[in-house]
Design a protein around this motif. Sequence first.
Motif, mmCIF file in Angstrom:
data_model
loop_
_atom_site.group_PDB
_atom_site.id
_atom_site.type_symbol
_atom_site.label_atom_id
_atom_site.label_comp_id
_atom_site.label_asym_id
_atom_site.label_seq_id
_atom_site.Cartn_x
_atom_site.Cartn_y
_atom_site.Cartn_z
ATOM 1 N N MET A 1 0.859 -1.200 0.000
ATOM 2 C CA MET A 1 0.000 0.000 0.000
ATOM 3 C C MET A 1 0.878 1.226 0.000
ATOM 4 O O MET A 1 1.814 1.322 0.775
ATOM 5 C CB MET A 1 -0.870 -0.028 1.254
ATOM 6 C CG MET A 1 -1.770 1.148 1.390
ATOM 7 S SD MET A 1 -3.401 0.874 0.707
ATOM 8 C CE MET A 1 -3.883 -0.665 1.438
ATOM 9 N N ILE A 40 -1.843 -3.843 -1.460
ATOM 10 C CA ILE A 40 -2.378 -4.910 -0.613
ATOM 11 C C ILE A 40 -2.538 -4.376 0.808
ATOM 12 O O ILE A 40 -1.879 -3.428 1.203
ATOM 13 C CB ILE A 40 -1.466 -6.148 -0.558
ATOM 14 C CG1 ILE A 40 -0.104 -5.790 0.030
ATOM 15 C CG2 ILE A 40 -1.332 -6.816 -1.894
ATOM 16 C CD1 ILE A 40 0.575 -6.948 0.692
ATOM 17 N N GLU A 41 -3.410 -5.021 1.550
ATOM 18 C CA GLU A 41 -3.451 -4.772 2.992
ATOM 19 C C GLU A 41 -4.011 -6.010 3.673
ATOM 20 O O GLU A 41 -4.635 -6.858 3.040
ATOM 21 C CB GLU A 41 -4.278 -3.532 3.331
ATOM 22 C CG GLU A 41 -5.729 -3.623 2.971
ATOM 23 C CD GLU A 41 -6.476 -2.308 3.229
ATOM 24 O OE1 GLU A 41 -5.928 -1.431 3.895
ATOM 25 O OE2 GLU A 41 -7.606 -2.191 2.742
ATOM 26 N N GLY A 42 -3.763 -6.127 4.968
ATOM 27 C CA GLY A 42 -4.309 -7.239 5.724
ATOM 28 C C GLY A 42 -5.825 -7.200 5.681
ATOM 29 O O GLY A 42 -6.426 -6.131 5.738
ATOM 30 N N LEU A 53 -0.589 -7.522 9.381
ATOM 31 C CA LEU A 53 0.396 -8.144 8.491
ATOM 32 C C LEU A 53 1.764 -7.859 9.080
ATOM 33 O O LEU A 53 2.029 -6.742 9.532
ATOM 34 C CB LEU A 53 0.347 -7.539 7.087
ATOM 35 C CG LEU A 53 -0.656 -8.064 6.078
ATOM 36 C CD1 LEU A 53 -0.372 -7.428 4.720
ATOM 37 C CD2 LEU A 53 -0.625 -9.575 5.962
ATOM 38 N N CYS A 54 2.646 -8.839 9.060
ATOM 39 C CA CYS A 54 3.971 -8.618 9.632
ATOM 40 C C CYS A 54 4.871 -7.946 8.610
ATOM 41 O O CYS A 54 4.447 -7.610 7.507
ATOM 42 C CB CYS A 54 4.580 -9.938 10.115
ATOM 43 S SG CYS A 54 5.219 -10.963 8.790
ATOM 44 N N CYS A 55 6.136 -7.754 8.949
ATOM 45 C CA CYS A 55 7.011 -7.027 8.031
ATOM 46 C C CYS A 55 7.202 -7.782 6.717
ATOM 47 O O CYS A 55 7.362 -7.170 5.667
ATOM 48 C CB CYS A 55 8.345 -6.681 8.701
ATOM 49 S SG CYS A 55 9.209 -8.029 9.436
ATOM 50 N N ASN A 58 4.142 -7.251 4.472
ATOM 51 C CA ASN A 58 4.063 -5.897 3.934
ATOM 52 C C ASN A 58 4.930 -5.665 2.698
ATOM 53 O O ASN A 58 4.804 -4.627 2.057
ATOM 54 C CB ASN A 58 4.425 -4.884 5.024
ATOM 55 C CG ASN A 58 3.210 -4.518 5.855
ATOM 56 O OD1 ASN A 58 2.226 -4.036 5.326
ATOM 57 N ND2 ASN A 58 3.267 -4.782 7.147
ATOM 58 N N VAL A 630 13.514 -5.740 3.780
ATOM 59 C CA VAL A 630 13.457 -6.383 5.096
ATOM 60 C C VAL A 630 14.852 -6.748 5.591
ATOM 61 O O VAL A 630 15.111 -6.773 6.783
ATOM 62 C CB VAL A 630 12.544 -7.640 5.124
ATOM 63 C CG1 VAL A 630 11.101 -7.256 4.982
ATOM 64 C CG2 VAL A 630 12.950 -8.652 4.104
ATOM 65 N N SER B 18 6.807 -4.822 12.096
ATOM 66 C CA SER B 18 5.835 -4.763 10.999
ATOM 67 C C SER B 18 5.479 -3.316 10.693
ATOM 68 O O SER B 18 5.357 -2.915 9.534
ATOM 69 C CB SER B 18 4.550 -5.487 11.388
ATOM 70 O OG SER B 18 4.827 -6.766 11.853
ATOM 71 N N VAL B 21 8.119 -1.459 8.619
ATOM 72 C CA VAL B 21 8.143 -1.823 7.202
ATOM 73 C C VAL B 21 6.879 -1.339 6.495
ATOM 74 O O VAL B 21 6.936 -0.824 5.372
ATOM 75 C CB VAL B 21 8.322 -3.347 7.045
ATOM 76 C CG1 VAL B 21 8.183 -3.760 5.587
ATOM 77 C CG2 VAL B 21 9.670 -3.778 7.594
ATOM 78 N N ARG B 132 -1.296 3.571 8.814
ATOM 79 C CA ARG B 132 -0.885 2.267 8.294
ATOM 80 C C ARG B 132 -0.239 1.397 9.377
ATOM 81 O O ARG B 132 -0.458 0.200 9.444
ATOM 82 C CB ARG B 132 0.103 2.488 7.142
ATOM 83 C CG ARG B 132 0.447 1.283 6.356
ATOM 84 C CD ARG B 132 -0.719 0.848 5.473
ATOM 85 N NE ARG B 132 -0.325 -0.307 4.673
ATOM 86 C CZ ARG B 132 -0.386 -1.555 5.094
ATOM 87 N NH1 ARG B 132 -0.856 -1.826 6.281
ATOM 88 N NH2 ARG B 132 0.010 -2.540 4.310
ATOM 89 N N THR B 136 -1.600 -2.377 10.508
ATOM 90 C CA THR B 136 -0.846 -3.599 10.231
ATOM 91 C C THR B 136 -0.444 -4.345 11.494
ATOM 92 O O THR B 136 0.015 -5.483 11.416
ATOM 93 C CB THR B 136 0.423 -3.262 9.408
ATOM 94 O OG1 THR B 136 0.778 -4.402 8.618
ATOM 95 C CG2 THR B 136 1.606 -2.886 10.293
ATOM 96 N N HIS B 138 -0.292 -6.704 14.246
ATOM 97 C CA HIS B 138 -0.966 -7.921 14.694
ATOM 98 C C HIS B 138 -1.375 -7.826 16.148
ATOM 99 O O HIS B 138 -2.388 -8.345 16.565
ATOM 100 C CB HIS B 138 -0.002 -9.106 14.569
ATOM 101 C CG HIS B 138 -0.016 -9.763 13.230
ATOM 102 N ND1 HIS B 138 -1.039 -10.557 12.807
ATOM 103 C CD2 HIS B 138 0.888 -9.763 12.227
ATOM 104 C CE1 HIS B 138 -0.778 -11.026 11.597
ATOM 105 N NE2 HIS B 138 0.391 -10.557 11.214
#
Lengths: 743, 187
Positions: A1, A40-42, A53-55, A58, A630, B18, B21, B132, B136, B138
């Motif tokens: 995103m 995209i997104e969770g 969503l984790c790193c 993403n 990452v 998360s 990123v 954002r 994101t 969790h």
Amino acid sequence: MNRNVDLEQEGIVVKKSCCYFCHQNCGVLAYVKDGKVIAIEGDPEFPTNTGGLCCRGNIALLHLDHPDRINYPLKRVGKKGEGKWEQIPWDQAISEIAAKLAAIRDEFGSEAVATAGGTQRTDDWARRRFMNLFGSPNGFHNSHLCWIPTFMIETAICGWSPFEIDLGASRCLVLWGQNPGVSSLPEMHHLTEFREKGLKIMVIDPRFTETAAKCDMWLPLRPGSDLALILAWLNVILYEGLYNADFVENCCVGFGELFAHVEQFTPEWAAPLTWLTADQIRESARMYAMNTPGNIQWGPCVDQLGRVSGAAIHARALLRAVTGNLDVPGSDLLTGPSREYITDEEMEGNEFLPEEQKAKQIGSDKFKLLTWPGYSKIAEATKKIWGKAPTAEWMCEAHPPSVFRAIISGDPYPVKALLVSATNPVNSFGESKVVLEALRKVEFMVTCEYWMTPTAALSDYVLPIAGALERPTITSSYGCTDFLLASQRAIQPMYERRNDYNFWKDLGVAMGQGEHWPWETVEDAYFAKIEPLGYGTENYDEFVEWYRFHFPERQYQKYLNQGFATPSGKVELYSSTLKDLGYPPMPEYVGPVENEIDHPELAKEYPLVLTTGYGFMPFHHSEHFNLRSVRYINHEPHFQINPKTAKEYGIKENDWVWIETQRGRIKQRADVTQAVSPKVIVTERGWWFPEREINEPVLGGCMESNTNVLTSTRDEDCDPISGTWANRGLLCKIYKVDGKEGK
Amino acid sequence: MARYAMVMDTRACIGCQSCTVACRTHNNLPVDMMYNPVTTVGPTGVFPDLHMVHIPLICMHCENTPCVDACPTGASQRRDDGIVFVEEKKCVSCKACVMACPYGARVPNHEKGTVQKCDFCMDRVDKGNVPRCVQTCHQKARVFGDLDDPNGEVSKLVNGNHVVRLLGELGTEPYVFYILGLEAQIR
């Protein structure tokens, strides 16, 4: 995103896709325009991740079209490993591979073709189906290190293995060698939530992890000493009368034998073996046994102890049984396989593999439970109760280290071809030197991949595979639970990438298996699986669009009506299945593969206790090292060492250090931290360096910092029951990297 | 008018990064830039008696804004709803705001020749979405909302828990609040 992407423009379609970068398969909403994913997104409505969503999740769009991705079928034109490739059409690749496999089959037999699989993210039932129709029993997998020994041993004792934990009503959760704080974030969220409501959480782990920092009790045991701790827990629970007498009397067999058997395993006996105090052992056993209902959640570590694993898993299964923590609300649930949709096992076509080929499965003479001898017994018992068998892919495999050795030695017979899918064996299987020798030697190798990995570089063909957003996904936890979660393909595969299902199907058709592959697309195959559910949808995409999940109504205490899926119909504290296979019917104590008590001479040379391969953000196994976005989080490999030990060895934070076992040495940088005991060294898993030359002789530096160089796969170090090899509880020495050897 | 605030619940944060990123992806930042690092404090103590806490950092969106005050061109601004942002066109990258910010929350973008920072994803907030990093997470360790909404989660958390503001003694009155768990308080 991205904030510059306008999500309100016309022509955007939102697809219900999923993330693919670990087994959690978090729900993702993919915004697609003109066949391209623009954002995209969770998915906030997905039950596990609820929008998170984790790193890794993403960066899915960077993964989707990364410049290093393999996008076209490649055929080797230079010498093996030289890095000279020719781009060829898929049809040519498939027909040439089929011709080569046929030639190998004609000369050496079908069993001379082996396959190596990796994570659950591929359609392994399709790989199995191809192999069964081809006639080879020699599919293998990393699964020996990851839950499969647990599943099979627990099934031998209790008739199924709990994969679902009923946290809502639970009072105590034991996380055994598991760190959901980095490896399963949706689960971690639920733990945090339930802990606020009073759930007690215990973490058993030599490392002070992200999860240990958030728990009620942390047991930093000696790496590899899990069995001693479990046996002592059994001693406390039985001799302090903390067991569930009703359940034991009505639902178990062999209690008397077990009671006598564990008398010797007192907390005082276990204390020096586990480096815990007898009081800690008592207190933790009481915490589990007195806070029922409770759960013991699986973590991979106990599957990775080598020769200790089987007995430890066996003993741990008995903990649940004697406390009655099975299939009651708040406990570990025996869901069984789905009786409503077609399971992976039913898609595998195991009936096509002739008995004489099953008998040739490599390793089945030594390690009997996860191979045809044990699997057949388990399948027979489970079919009686559940009507279905566990998935054979993963549960019934050739023994991976034995296959690699067979490639090298030709013993027990020649293995000439290796088809690799979703794994990078040189980094992910044990004793990397042996694996590398085998990969260099194997006559014919095909790798299905996203990237040019060190393994792919040694192949004859490298085939481009579709990733998460380019394929649909069904998750039913290896076919071992009764629910399912489904996701759509966001877009058709880019470039010439293909689904792994299409690879196995196309190869099968090219080898004359056409009549057995009736599903044109993988969506067709998935729809065939779920059509019996009766949702009335016309196709798979509709099912995802309208339903996406199937959760059957939970039934508890099913054993009251149907019994347990064991030969006696009860929980077998004294296991007839293990006994029939030639193993002890109750868990006998064995020490860690290498330890200072049984091997004092070895401990003189290798004075520190090593546990290898912990999971850490932002990577997953040996993946994602290519992605700068990452990688910056954790640029170089690190191992953990206590400040006291570091001082003793003259090691400072970030120094490059050699870590050496009897099998070899690797270098990682020092993370000087109180998180581990002064006697313990813990290394990160997976490391290779895509930024270096990937071809021979450098091969992406795949041996330099790769912790699997240190592990042991010798037959005598493997678990006799399951064949899993030794990653934990080894002995090592360390010394600083000489300036000249540093980078 | 809303008063936007964020609560960082360190009892839940596990340091997975998360948010870091996701933020970088959303804001299209180069690899050497980030708006919201997550720092790990610990493990502190001596094995095996240990504590560890993760502290997500971010622009504090102060009520009293040394950065805005320091900006010679008017590029740094504070909206009525409390969001502090940089109007890129006006920024000459003099870095006076970088020096002025006590939280180190402003980052020069060498490619663009501007100074940038977290603006609570005001592009999303203005459309009714949460930033954002919040979306994101969790762990739901970040909570965003209007401090003036008495039924909102943010005001409930701020009023119902012991919260701290970083460097509170400077009087900048940040709109980012931290709930410190036992692990952090023991330190």
